[in-house]
Enzyme design. Structure first.
Site, mmCIF file in Angstrom:
data_model
loop_
_atom_site.group_PDB
_atom_site.id
_atom_site.type_symbol
_atom_site.label_atom_id
_atom_site.label_comp_id
_atom_site.label_asym_id
_atom_site.label_seq_id
_atom_site.Cartn_x
_atom_site.Cartn_y
_atom_site.Cartn_z
ATOM 1 N N HIS A 1 1.313 3.914 1.964
ATOM 2 C CA HIS A 1 1.765 4.730 3.083
ATOM 3 C C HIS A 1 3.285 4.839 2.936
ATOM 4 O O HIS A 1 3.936 3.943 2.398
ATOM 5 C CB HIS A 1 1.384 4.092 4.427
ATOM 6 N N HIS B 1 7.526 -4.698 11.512
ATOM 7 C CA HIS B 1 6.702 -3.491 11.441
ATOM 8 C C HIS B 1 6.309 -3.052 12.854
ATOM 9 O O HIS B 1 5.133 -2.912 13.192
ATOM 10 C CB HIS B 1 5.458 -3.764 10.566
ATOM 11 N N HIS C 1 -7.097 -2.412 5.713
ATOM 12 C CA HIS C 1 -6.317 -1.292 6.234
ATOM 13 C C HIS C 1 -7.080 -0.003 5.974
ATOM 14 O O HIS C 1 -8.178 -0.025 5.409
ATOM 15 C CB HIS C 1 -4.924 -1.287 5.571
ATOM 16 N N ASP D 1 5.877 4.569 4.830
ATOM 17 C CA ASP D 1 6.820 3.581 5.382
ATOM 18 C C ASP D 1 6.931 2.346 4.500
ATOM 19 O O ASP D 1 7.812 1.507 4.709
ATOM 20 C CB ASP D 1 6.456 3.211 6.829
ATOM 21 N N HIS E 1 0.853 -1.194 0.000
ATOM 22 C CA HIS E 1 0.000 0.000 0.000
ATOM 23 C C HIS E 1 0.883 1.236 0.000
ATOM 24 O O HIS E 1 2.093 1.158 0.237
ATOM 25 C CB HIS E 1 -0.961 -0.015 1.185
HETATM 26 ZN ZN LIG Z 1 3.048 0.615 7.778
#
Ligand SMILES: [Zn+2]
EC number: 3.1.26.11
Length: 309
Positions: free
Chosen positions: A65, A268, A142, A67, A63
């Protein structure tokens, strides 16, 4: 012998810490080099790990994001700069295509045409490209569109060489039998492959990142030899995990147990946890999961366990 290992490049969640880089995971699988979720700093972590841009054959982004994706510009530009001449397939959620476009062309550079795009959408996607590996993406739960990935080697055939040898079949004749050719023994009787072989189960790797508990997490990890599953939090922060659609170590352990995973790699981690708390992640997951647990640290190398027989 084929080489199958996970090289951990980064293990932090939202923000990097002194000991944890943003996400980044490189799976070396025979001739394939699959880079998952290159967060910021991935290019340098690859260097630390001794992995070259030429080693990367596929990139899978769960995804958009930061990070999980802010390292894309550096990796893409390094692929161009180093003159990588094989195709590099990049899979990502189609819903985040505008972010991909920006990251793909973030700054000026001498572009490359080896990058091919595989936007992923819908309830399940089969991603073509590897003849000896089925790559599947399934949606996760998410705050934005997110997909997990499953890599499955097709089942093969294991020859029972000892039993064949006892019947006098050795050397090139074994190869001919395996290739489906007609082979006879010393008495002139046809040797049946089925009698001297068994199914060699293909190995499976799963990558489950940034999700609340959901059925697809279990589906992705079903029977996996190795599953990387996020564990942002410990159970004490279960309310935060719910709020932000993340997993705790205990929930990752439950998913791994339900899916019948062999090696569970936890990663994570929220920056709130210090080094002294690593063991607590393993303990929480182990309450539910009896297999091997690795609490990932940056630059760890975790071998895919040897085939089960
Ligand atoms: Zn993340």
């Amino acid at each position: 012998m084929s080489m199958r290992e996970l090289v951990v490049l980064g293990t932090s969640s939202a923000v990097p810490t002194k000991r944890r880089n943003h996400n980044g995971y490189f799976l070396r699988w025979d001739s394939h080099g699959i880079l998952f979720d290159p967060g910021e700093g991935t290019q340098r972590q690859l260097r630390h790990a001794g992995i070259s841009a030429h080693d990367v054959t596929r990139i899978c982004v769960t995804h958009f994001h930061g990070d999980h994706s802010l390292g894309l510009p550096g990796v893409v530009q390094r692929i161009a700069r180093d003159g990588v001449d094989h195709e590099v397939r990049v899979a990502f959620p189609a819903a985040g295509e505008r972010y991909w476009r920006r990251l793909r062309h973030a700054t000026a550079f001498n572009d490359t045409d080896v990058i091919s795009e595989q936007p992923v959408s819908g309830e399940a996607a089969e991603l073509p490209g590897e003849s000896d590996l089925a790559v599947t993406a399934l949606p996760l739960r998410h705050r934005i569109a997110a997909y997990g990935y499953r890599l499955a080697e097709p089942d093969g055939v294991r020859i029972l060489a000892g039993a064949l040898a006892a019947r006098g079949i050795t050397g090139p004749e074994v190869g001919r039998l395996k290739a489906g050719e007609r082979v006879v023994d010393a008495d002139g009787r046809v040797v049946e492959l089925a009698e001297y072989s068994e199914v060699r189960r293909g190995q499976v790797f799963a990558f489950v990142m940034d999700t609340g508990v959901c059925d697809n997490a279990v589906r992705l990890a079903e029977g996996a030899d190795m599953a990387v599953i996020e564990s942002t939090y410990l159970e004490a922060e279960a309310a935060l995990a719910e709020q932000y659609h993340h997993l705790t170590a205990a929930r990752a352990g439950r998913i791994a147990a339900e899916a019948g995973v062999r090696t569970l790699v936890l990663t994570h981690f929220s920056e709130r946890y210090g080094q002294g708390e690593d063991e607590r992640f393993a303990e929480e997951a182990a309450r539910h999961f009896g297999g091997r647990i690795v609490v990932a640290a940056d630059l760890d190398r975790v071998p895919v366990p040897t085939r089960r027989r």
